[in-house]
Design a protein around this motif. Structure first.
Motif, PDB file in Angstrom:
ATOM      1  N   ASP A 238       9.797   6.079   9.328  1.00  0.00           N
ATOM      2  CA  ASP A 238       8.587   6.895   9.296  1.00  0.00           C
ATOM      3  C   ASP A 238       8.590   7.926   8.175  1.00  0.00           C
ATOM      4  O   ASP A 238       7.759   8.829   8.161  1.00  0.00           O
ATOM      5  N   ASP A 239       9.508   7.795   7.214  1.00  0.00           N
ATOM      6  CA  ASP A 239       9.437   8.552   5.968  1.00  0.00           C
ATOM      7  C   ASP A 239       8.775   7.749   4.854  1.00  0.00           C
ATOM      8  O   ASP A 239       8.544   8.273   3.763  1.00  0.00           O
ATOM      9  N   TYR A 240       8.500   6.469   5.106  1.00  0.00           N
ATOM     10  CA  TYR A 240       8.066   5.573   4.049  1.00  0.00           C
ATOM     11  C   TYR A 240       6.679   4.990   4.300  1.00  0.00           C
ATOM     12  O   TYR A 240       6.349   4.584   5.417  1.00  0.00           O
ATOM     13  N   ALA A 241       5.902   4.911   3.226  1.00  0.00           N
ATOM     14  CA  ALA A 241       4.697   4.093   3.239  1.00  0.00           C
ATOM     15  C   ALA A 241       5.111   2.630   3.070  1.00  0.00           C
ATOM     16  O   ALA A 241       6.170   2.337   2.506  1.00  0.00           O
TER      17      ALA A 241
ATOM     18  N   ASP B 148       0.144   4.632   5.009  1.00  0.00           N
ATOM     19  CA  ASP B 148       1.044   5.758   4.791  1.00  0.00           C
ATOM     20  C   ASP B 148       2.080   5.841   5.917  1.00  0.00           C
ATOM     21  O   ASP B 148       2.045   5.072   6.873  1.00  0.00           O
ATOM     22  N   GLU B 149       2.992   6.776   5.771  1.00  0.00           N
ATOM     23  CA  GLU B 149       4.151   6.822   6.674  1.00  0.00           C
ATOM     24  C   GLU B 149       3.765   7.116   8.119  1.00  0.00           C
ATOM     25  O   GLU B 149       4.489   6.719   9.038  1.00  0.00           O
ATOM     26  N   ARG B 150       2.661   7.795   8.331  1.00  0.00           N
ATOM     27  CA  ARG B 150       2.257   8.120   9.706  1.00  0.00           C
ATOM     28  C   ARG B 150       1.197   7.172  10.248  1.00  0.00           C
ATOM     29  O   ARG B 150       0.836   7.263  11.417  1.00  0.00           O
TER      30      ARG B 150
ATOM     31  N   ASP C 142       8.038   2.470   0.197  1.00  0.00           N
ATOM     32  CA  ASP C 142       8.109   3.486  -0.846  1.00  0.00           C
ATOM     33  C   ASP C 142       7.798   4.844  -0.240  1.00  0.00           C
ATOM     34  O   ASP C 142       7.004   4.934   0.705  1.00  0.00           O
ATOM     35  N   PHE C 143       8.392   5.900  -0.823  1.00  0.00           N
ATOM     36  CA  PHE C 143       8.079   7.253  -0.357  1.00  0.00           C
ATOM     37  C   PHE C 143       6.616   7.598  -0.590  1.00  0.00           C
ATOM     38  O   PHE C 143       6.057   8.437   0.101  1.00  0.00           O
TER      39      PHE C 143
ATOM     40  N   ILE D  94       1.825   3.315  -4.121  1.00  0.00           N
ATOM     41  CA  ILE D  94       1.503   1.926  -3.757  1.00  0.00           C
ATOM     42  C   ILE D  94       0.005   1.701  -3.881  1.00  0.00           C
ATOM     43  O   ILE D  94      -0.454   0.700  -4.458  1.00  0.00           O
ATOM     44  N   LYS D  95      -0.772   2.620  -3.330  1.00  0.00           N
ATOM     45  CA  LYS D  95      -2.225   2.481  -3.379  1.00  0.00           C
ATOM     46  C   LYS D  95      -2.723   2.392  -4.816  1.00  0.00           C
ATOM     47  O   LYS D  95      -3.571   1.565  -5.146  1.00  0.00           O
ATOM     48  N   GLY D  96      -2.180   3.235  -5.681  1.00  0.00           N
ATOM     49  CA  GLY D  96      -2.609   3.229  -7.074  1.00  0.00           C
ATOM     50  C   GLY D  96      -2.348   1.887  -7.744  1.00  0.00           C
ATOM     51  O   GLY D  96      -3.202   1.367  -8.476  1.00  0.00           O
TER      52      GLY D  96
END
Length: 129
Positions: free
Chosen positions: A29-32, A51-53, A98-99, A104-106
């Protein structure tokens, strides 16, 4: 870091599949998490990310309205629900961690190569009649 994608298979156009990305070896849960796919003879392309959450998601235009990404942080799994599948959805689907959700989205938005050290073993999706 280990990522394992599963759930692929052969499905007719209009059908559905749910892919899973199971993670281990890091604080999930720290990572996307992002999903990418690679069709035969083509470059790997972005599909969706979360995202991570699990509060922010992104979809590339070709899958928007048909695919849904979600995650269960208690189980360290990200899902990709794929409905109304089309032949052009055929390919090997990979997940990555990835953090940075924005990173990632970009990459997925701009259709550029996403560099990562963390790629899971892919799962093959074949959409064919």
């Amino acid at each position: 870091v280990q990522l394992q994608a599963s759930g692929g298979g052969v499905v007719q156009p209009g059908g559905s599949l749910t892919l899973s990305c199971a993670a281990s070896g890091f604080i999930f849960d720290d990572y996307a998490i992002g999903w990418f796919r690679q069709a035969p003879g083509k470059e790997r392309e972005g599909v969706s990310c979360i995202d991570e959450r699990g509060t922010k998601t992104f979809y590339v235009d070709p899958v928007k309205g048909r695919f849904t990404i979600s995650r269960d942080n208690a189980k360290n799994i990200v899902y990709l629900q794929m409905n109304n599948l089309k032949p052009e959805d055929t390919g090997v689907y990979y997940c990555t961690a990835d953090f940075g959700f924005i990173r990632i989205k970009g990459a997925q938005q701009m259709g550029i190569t996403f560099e990562s050290d963390y790629w899971g073993q892919g799962t093959l999706v074949t959409v064919s009649s």
